[in-house]
Design a protein around this motif. Sequence first.
Motif, PDB file in Angstrom:
ATOM      1  N   ASP A 178       4.881  11.060   8.235  1.00  0.00           N
ATOM      2  CA  ASP A 178       5.202   9.781   7.611  1.00  0.00           C
ATOM      3  C   ASP A 178       3.908   9.101   7.150  1.00  0.00           C
ATOM      4  O   ASP A 178       3.037   8.826   7.962  1.00  0.00           O
ATOM      5  CB  ASP A 178       5.924   8.914   8.658  1.00  0.00           C
ATOM      6  N   ARG A 180       3.380   6.197   6.351  1.00  0.00           N
ATOM      7  CA  ARG A 180       3.188   4.864   6.933  1.00  0.00           C
ATOM      8  C   ARG A 180       2.516   4.951   8.290  1.00  0.00           C
ATOM      9  O   ARG A 180       1.816   4.031   8.714  1.00  0.00           O
ATOM     10  CB  ARG A 180       4.526   4.138   7.038  1.00  0.00           C
ATOM     11  N   VAL A 181       2.733   6.096   8.985  1.00  0.00           N
ATOM     12  CA  VAL A 181       2.053   6.284  10.270  1.00  0.00           C
ATOM     13  C   VAL A 181       0.549   6.407  10.038  1.00  0.00           C
ATOM     14  O   VAL A 181      -0.254   5.860  10.792  1.00  0.00           O
ATOM     15  CB  VAL A 181       2.621   7.532  10.997  1.00  0.00           C
ATOM     16  N   GLU A 183      -0.997   5.097   7.444  1.00  0.00           N
ATOM     17  CA  GLU A 183      -1.410   3.740   7.066  1.00  0.00           C
ATOM     18  C   GLU A 183      -1.591   2.869   8.311  1.00  0.00           C
ATOM     19  O   GLU A 183      -2.523   2.069   8.386  1.00  0.00           O
ATOM     20  CB  GLU A 183      -0.359   3.093   6.153  1.00  0.00           C
ATOM     21  N   ALA A 184      -0.683   3.042   9.277  1.00  0.00           N
ATOM     22  CA  ALA A 184      -0.782   2.258  10.511  1.00  0.00           C
ATOM     23  C   ALA A 184      -2.113   2.533  11.196  1.00  0.00           C
ATOM     24  O   ALA A 184      -2.748   1.629  11.728  1.00  0.00           O
ATOM     25  CB  ALA A 184       0.382   2.584  11.444  1.00  0.00           C
ATOM     26  N   ALA A 185      -2.559   3.792  11.157  1.00  0.00           N
ATOM     27  CA  ALA A 185      -3.843   4.129  11.770  1.00  0.00           C
ATOM     28  C   ALA A 185      -4.987   3.415  11.041  1.00  0.00           C
ATOM     29  O   ALA A 185      -5.870   2.838  11.681  1.00  0.00           O
ATOM     30  CB  ALA A 185      -4.064   5.638  11.746  1.00  0.00           C
ATOM     31  N   TYR A 186      -4.953   3.410   9.694  1.00  0.00           N
ATOM     32  CA  TYR A 186      -5.990   2.687   8.940  1.00  0.00           C
ATOM     33  C   TYR A 186      -5.944   1.205   9.283  1.00  0.00           C
ATOM     34  O   TYR A 186      -6.966   0.552   9.440  1.00  0.00           O
ATOM     35  CB  TYR A 186      -5.780   2.838   7.427  1.00  0.00           C
ATOM     36  N   VAL A 199      -4.326  11.186  14.463  1.00  0.00           N
ATOM     37  CA  VAL A 199      -2.925  11.075  14.038  1.00  0.00           C
ATOM     38  C   VAL A 199      -2.466  12.309  13.257  1.00  0.00           C
ATOM     39  O   VAL A 199      -1.554  13.020  13.683  1.00  0.00           O
ATOM     40  CB  VAL A 199      -2.693   9.786  13.207  1.00  0.00           C
TER      41      VAL A 199
END
Lengths: 287, 383
Positions: A178, A180-181, A183-186, A199
């Motif tokens: 995903d 977005r996962v 992106e969540a890390a960034y 990730v």
Amino acid sequence: MTRLREKAAPYLLALPAWIWLGIFFVVPIIGLLWMSLMTGNIITGFQQTFNVAIYPEVISAYWEQILRSLGYGVSATLLCIAVGYPVAYWIAFHGGAHKTTYLLLVLLPFFVTQVLRTISWKFLLADDGVVLGPLKAVGLLPEDARVLSTTLAVVVGLAYNFLPFMILPIYAVLEQVDHRVVEAAYDLYASRFHAFVHVVLPLSLPGVFAGVLLVFVPSSADYVNASVLGGTNNTMIGNIIQSQYLVNNAYPTAAAITFVLMTILLVGIFSYAKALGTERVMEVQAG
Amino acid sequence: MAITTEETPAAHGAGPTGAPPAPAISLEGVGKTYRSGPGTVTAVHRIDLEIQQGEFFSLLGPSGCGKTTTMRMIAGFEEPTSGTIRLAGKDVTGVPPNRRDVNMVFQSYALFPHMTVADNVAFGLKRKKVPSAEIKKRVAEMLDLVELTDRARYKPSQLSGGQQQRVALARALVNRPSALLLDEPLGALDLKLRQAMQLELKRIQREVGITFVYVTHDQSEALTMSDRIAVMNKGVVEQLGTPAEIYETPATRFVAGFIGTSNILTGTVDTVSDGWARIGYGHGQHVLAKGDGTAPNEEIVLTVRPEKIRLSAEEPDANLSRIRGTVREVVYLGSTTHYTVRTVDDTDIVVFQQNSSDASNLAERGDTAWLSWRPEHSYVLPG
């Protein structure tokens, strides 16, 4: 009546596969085991003598080739990861609308048979061929430099031949990650490098796991690359099996080596799965 | 338990001169245009916004209105094609998301599936190289705040939707960002849970005192939680104000229609006196509205909320807006009854009537009835 049919349906549907496996896998395996315990020769015929001693004999005679094959298999697998992972990553995350085209390009050479492809490498890498010839002519390589008949040639040949089996499973897993996962890390202060290490990489391990199995097993047992690209010092266990069967007609010996190789590979795979933790890998996939 | 932010609002951007603190987030002329095939699509048109420290701010609008793009520009996932974004007074335009002091709660939660709840929450602190003892303490505090202490060692896939939601919230809040960006975080939950989480979010926001920017298409959600709301449509902010301002005095026809139920009336101004425009409908019927800037014979559009209207059989006072019609629909909803009344000029007006002890069964279908409301409850809309 209908309920019974409904219950039986999955089994009935699986039946052709079971029959297929039975005839073309289980029966030959038992036949092979039976054959390995026989003694005799092609002229006088083979008799079943339950000659278990054949196993220690072949192991002591061919341990060198067995170890070399496993070494080549591991090297080719590592090379495939090193080359295949970035390719799979690039197609999955930067392939855009042309992902299918890129995958097709990866697969395209494999519409030609393995033997022909390997022989093409022999032609390309010949001592005075299209690659080495000009390099020697301009003095970039010494006159006696060679690639063919070396360990490097065999390992690279193996890696080349099985590369798609590494790229495809890794791609399939990365494609599912995903975005977005990531992106969540960034968003949570990870640099691109940390987002990858913490990730993307862990999430792609099931694909690497599958790729390792798909590359390691056939490349350890391969004989085409060693016979076309290798020299006398690069003989793999596959070459021994082939010559024992087809040249020496020593069927029991060939069957015994085959069994030894199979056992080693199976034990290897299971301990690998155990060490890496299949459950953990599966869990990631479920998540 | 109380969670306090390390930094007081004044620490952000405010100089020693005692100037008021810089807004937590400010957008100056921020726009976003995408290339799409041969042409371009403008998702956001030059927006100006100032979101204050500690505010619960909502970006409300239908899908495609530019609210998510605006939020993603604040987070750093999209670069604006024009304008400047400042966080606590500092220009962050062009700064990547991992170096912005804001955190996001994603619509789909985007939890790390291979990590435990505790590892998910600790992720940001580990990247910021916070000492591990402090990470442990803050993760524990945060899990306590979202009531998931007993789930710390679970994987996200083992949690319910509401629990995953709270992990996503904890994972962002634990970093004590200067602002938290929430992208429709309750969208995937069922109604009951969503309502419970709305109150929960509001409680958490009050406790931690962090600026929340909340993106939603659900007007009741925005009204329930927000200190201020920016209503967006087609890439522009149609109205900016408190929930009451936006509900009571919609600035545009779009806002009137999007927030709650509105009756839209059109008519021609007869007279303007003492700042009140009067539209006559004949037979003693007229509508009065605050008419600054309107002139006789002008065609105007005005709005009135259904709950401001009174339904009666007898003729109402002449200084009220009053209009007559035929009751076409009666919907009994327990605490209220909704009537649809068709007026003489064929406009349907919706009326919500409280079913108090003395006001039930005001009219039945087919009855003729008077509608009346105080003049200050209708607003003239532009266009």
